[in-house]
Design a protein around this motif. Structure first.
Motif, mmCIF file in Angstrom:
data_model
loop_
_atom_site.group_PDB
_atom_site.id
_atom_site.type_symbol
_atom_site.label_atom_id
_atom_site.label_comp_id
_atom_site.label_asym_id
_atom_site.label_seq_id
_atom_site.Cartn_x
_atom_site.Cartn_y
_atom_site.Cartn_z
ATOM 1 N N LEU A 107 -5.268 6.802 -1.492
ATOM 2 C CA LEU A 107 -4.907 6.143 -2.747
ATOM 3 C C LEU A 107 -6.041 6.234 -3.755
ATOM 4 C CD1 LEU A 107 -3.014 4.278 -4.405
ATOM 5 C CD2 LEU A 107 -4.108 2.336 -3.268
ATOM 6 N N SER A 114 -3.529 -1.495 -7.864
ATOM 7 C CA SER A 114 -4.073 -1.010 -6.597
ATOM 8 C C SER A 114 -5.264 -1.814 -6.118
ATOM 9 C CB SER A 114 -4.471 0.461 -6.727
ATOM 10 O OG SER A 114 -3.355 1.287 -6.928
ATOM 11 N N LEU A 126 0.809 -1.224 0.000
ATOM 12 C CA LEU A 126 0.000 0.000 0.000
ATOM 13 C C LEU A 126 0.842 1.275 0.000
ATOM 14 C CD1 LEU A 126 -2.714 1.434 0.126
ATOM 15 C CD2 LEU A 126 -2.768 1.003 2.597
ATOM 16 N N LEU A 162 2.499 1.861 -3.407
ATOM 17 C CA LEU A 162 1.551 2.335 -4.420
ATOM 18 C C LEU A 162 1.315 3.828 -4.274
ATOM 19 C CD1 LEU A 162 -1.040 -0.586 -4.334
ATOM 20 C CD2 LEU A 162 0.195 0.191 -6.378
ATOM 21 N N ARG A 163 1.111 4.274 -3.051
ATOM 22 C CA ARG A 163 0.868 5.702 -2.826
ATOM 23 C C ARG A 163 2.082 6.535 -3.204
ATOM 24 N NH1 ARG A 163 -1.075 7.303 2.841
ATOM 25 N NH2 ARG A 163 -1.094 9.282 1.732
ATOM 26 N N LEU A 179 -0.572 1.374 -12.245
ATOM 27 C CA LEU A 179 -0.838 1.659 -10.836
ATOM 28 C C LEU A 179 -2.305 1.419 -10.492
ATOM 29 C CD1 LEU A 179 1.350 4.873 -10.473
ATOM 30 C CD2 LEU A 179 1.703 2.709 -9.255
ATOM 31 N N TYR A 180 -3.199 1.777 -11.408
ATOM 32 C CA TYR A 180 -4.628 1.555 -11.170
ATOM 33 C C TYR A 180 -4.919 0.062 -11.046
ATOM 34 C CZ TYR A 180 -9.661 2.350 -11.464
ATOM 35 O OH TYR A 180 -11.011 2.404 -11.178
#
Length: 507
Positions: free
Chosen positions: A103, A71, A40, A43-44, A67-68
């Motif tokens: 996010l 996530s 997590l 990703l952020r 990234l989408y």
């Protein structure tokens, strides 16, 4: 020319060093972390870095697309851990939830901003397609709202308005009924499911029930019927103002103003389907056989569906006016603690007693805010007892809704079930234990409001087919009562509430 090296740090302390867009693309090509909680912050950090690095349009679109897609599996892996925690949400879990919300907001904002100025007709990359862009924006915003419901926290400022306006944009361009490449449903379907969950009064649901209804509405969101806002006057009808940052508004609370930019819809068709499904479940049909999530097979799941159907069928008018207060009250929660409290009073050992402020009250309940003391793990559907001022009796209440903006803040809505309770023991045969002794509370009848006594027991402890019971009551003298249940008043995730009366044909 190479991009300069810089670092992006996540609030959790994770630091990711970037030398440009290629660093993000390289990270996306690597396997995900084994633990979702470790993935997590990365990703952020990468998503935040994408806003500052250079690179060609195709590279940036490719990075955002990666990234989408990376996530949402992480989000799905973390959601169950948030569903098993009582209120108020502990600090660590709330930080996880806030990171998820951050996010999702970044994904929505960046996805919806990326296509500005792009010639879509000549776009080669399918992730640039406008239908997919709007779909992803709506999906990220809808998921963000669901997580806010999950932790009993109000939605962040601007999210509802952004959802309404993004969907309006999709509808204006006639893309709301298109299933984008790689998607399984339409933007209309996702939007309807998010709207319906907001109409289900999520503050009155436990976290597991929020996930259950989110799943339910994903399956049956197409049952929502669009109508004009002016026609939203019957029970189960709602209207939406796209310029306001609020969920759909029930006509039972407020009729739509005379404004042309409003949308309306009816839940009548969905309510009819709900009642049919409830009837099937009550006949013993498995939930999966009629296309329902497995949770519908539980007493709590069936109870949620019943309340939802009832809420969208009647007018929902408030019976009593609320009066603002600032009095203090003492609260205890849970069947076991309430049983010992009614049996021995406040001298009972190991009771969790906490102090609350009554913010408003009416003849049938209170709204209270936590002030001090251990609350234990509270949730919607719990049974609690409150005592105010110099009162001797403890009123027994059911937690109807809960709001928790942070770990130090908790507000509850309490419905009064009875002015006092009598502790009892239910003796029933058990295949494993011989005779099982269950703690229960007997609530007296209330003239003009309730003709029968109520029996409150822990959820799922009494067999559905067992209607006759032996109650042992010890208050001074030992008394044995034989009763039968006439019907189930309510089932929540923690308690079953049954109407009982004396048995004319003893066991």
């Amino acid at each position: 020319m190479t991009n300069p090296i810089f670092t992006a740090s996540d609030p959790s302390g994770t630091v990711v060093t970037h030398s440009g867009i290629l660093t993000i693309l390289q990270w996306l090509s690597e396997p995900s972390a084994l633990e979702a909680a470790d993935e997590l912050p990365l990703l952020r950090a990468n998503l935040k870095a994408l806003r500052d690095v250079g690179g060609s349009l195709q590279q940036r679109v490719r990075a955002l697309d990666g990234l989408y897609q990376r996530s949402f599996p992480v989000i799905d892996r973390l959601l169950p851990s948030l569903a098993e925690i009582g209120l108020p949400i502990p600090g660590k879990a709330r930080r996880t939830a806030r990171s998820l919300l951050d996010l999702l907001q970044m994904l929505a904002d960046d996805t919806l901003a990326m296509p500005e100025g792009i010639d879509r007709a000549n776009a080669i990359d399918p992730s640039l397609a406008l239908d997919l862009t709007l779909w992803r924006g709506i999906n990220a915003l809808a998921r963000q709202l669901m997580i806010s419901h999950l932790i009993a926290s109000p939605a962040r400022a601007g999210v509802w308005q952004q959802l309404h306006q993004t969907f309006a944009s999709a509808r204006m361009q006639r893309l709301h009924t298109v299933v984008p490449k790689g998607a399984s449903n339409t933007a209309q379907h996702i939007y309807n499911a998010a709207i319906l969950l907001g109409c289900a009064q999520p503050a009155s649901l436990t976290a597991r029930q929020v996930l259950f209804l989110a799943d339910y509405f994903e399956r049956f969101a197409d049952q929502l019927e669009p109508i004009s806002a002016a026609a939203a006057v019957a029970p189960g009808t709602f209207w939406i103002d796209r310029q306001r940052d609020v969920p759909a508004i029930s006509c039972a609370h407020k009729l739509a103003p005379q404004t042309t930019s409003l949308d309306g819809f009816s839940c009548a068709r969905l309510t009819r389907l709900l009642k049919t499904q409830i009837a099937e479940l009550e006949r013993g049909t498995p939930a999966q056989a009629i296309g329902l999530p497995e949770y519908a097979d539980t007493p709590a799941g069936l109870g949620v569906l019943r309340r939802l159907a009832s809420r969208w069928t009647d007018s929902g008018k408030r019976r009593f006016q609320r009066r603002r207060q600032n009095n203090r009250t003492v609260l205890s929660s849970g069947i076991d603690d309430l049983w010992r409290l009614c049996q021995k009073g406040e001298e009972a050992r190991d009771l969790d007693l906490s102090t609350w402020m009554i913010t408003n009250e009416s003849p049938d309940g209170y709204a209270v805010m936590h002030v001090a003391g251990r609350t234990g793990a509270l949730s919607v559907g719990d049974v609690v007892a409150v005592r105010t001022g110099s009162e001797q009796n403890w009123q027994v209440c059911l937690v109807r809704w809960a709001i928790s903006e942070n770990p130090e803040h908790l507000e509850l809505g309490l419905q009064i079930l009875g002015p006092k309770a009598v502790p009892a023991i239910i003796a029933q045969p058990s295949e494993k234990l011989g005779t099982e002794h269950l703690r229960a509370l007997i609530l007296p009848e209330i003239p003009l409001l309730r003709a029968n006594q109520l029996l409150v027991v822990a959820a799922g402890t009494l067999p559905a087919q067992r209607h006759k019971m032996v109650l042992v009551i010890e208050q001074g003298n030992l008394m044995v009562r034989e009763v039968k249940r006439t019907h189930i008043d309510e089932q929540t995730g923690t308690v079953d509430i049954l109407s009982i009366e004396a048995d004319d044909n003893p066991l």
